[in-house]
Design a protein around this motif. Sequence first.
Motif, PDB file in Angstrom:
ATOM      1  N   VAL A   6      -7.752   0.397  -5.023  1.00 45.15           N
ATOM      2  CA  VAL A   6      -6.665  -0.467  -5.415  1.00 45.15           C
ATOM      3  C   VAL A   6      -5.464  -0.637  -6.325  1.00 45.15           C
ATOM      4  N   ALA A   9      -2.950   1.890  -3.817  1.00 39.72           N
ATOM      5  CA  ALA A   9      -2.436   0.830  -3.354  1.00 39.72           C
ATOM      6  C   ALA A   9      -1.244   0.276  -3.993  1.00 39.72           C
ATOM      7  N   ASN A  10      -1.848  -0.500  -5.641  1.00 37.01           N
ATOM      8  CA  ASN A  10      -0.875  -1.732  -5.903  1.00 37.01           C
ATOM      9  C   ASN A  10       0.901  -0.657  -6.103  1.00 37.01           C
ATOM     10  N   VAL A  16       0.819   2.662   1.334  1.00 42.26           N
ATOM     11  CA  VAL A  16       0.907   0.709   2.107  1.00 42.26           C
ATOM     12  C   VAL A  16       0.911   0.758   3.594  1.00 42.26           C
ATOM     13  N   THR A  21      -4.206   0.510   4.113  1.00 36.24           N
ATOM     14  CA  THR A  21      -5.285   0.256   2.316  1.00 36.24           C
ATOM     15  C   THR A  21      -6.780   1.246   2.544  1.00 36.24           C
ATOM     16  N   LEU A  26      -5.912   6.583   1.884  1.00 37.90           N
ATOM     17  CA  LEU A  26      -6.119   6.305   0.911  1.00 37.90           C
ATOM     18  C   LEU A  26      -5.631   7.594  -0.068  1.00 37.90           C
TER      19      LEU A  26
END
Length: 84
Positions: A6, A9-10, A16, A21, A26
Amino acid sequence: LVFDAVYYANHNPDVVKALGTDYSKLLNHFLTFGIKEGRQACPTFSIVVYKNKNADLQKAFGTDLIKYIDHYITIGHNENRIHV
């Protein structure tokens, strides 16, 4: 200890956009490209900081960044080495 999908990805919208995701994609990107590009994969570990702040490891591992990650996971975390 070194990868949070997470977080990755952020903080990497370009990845992304290209891969979506999916956790596995990833993680694969991080291990294949992200490490070499200096990307951070979680808020509590920076491969750049770990390498730069541990001169003994630089002598042992040189530029092999996977070895730094392996060291942190297996030994460095328990030794409370500087990592962020």
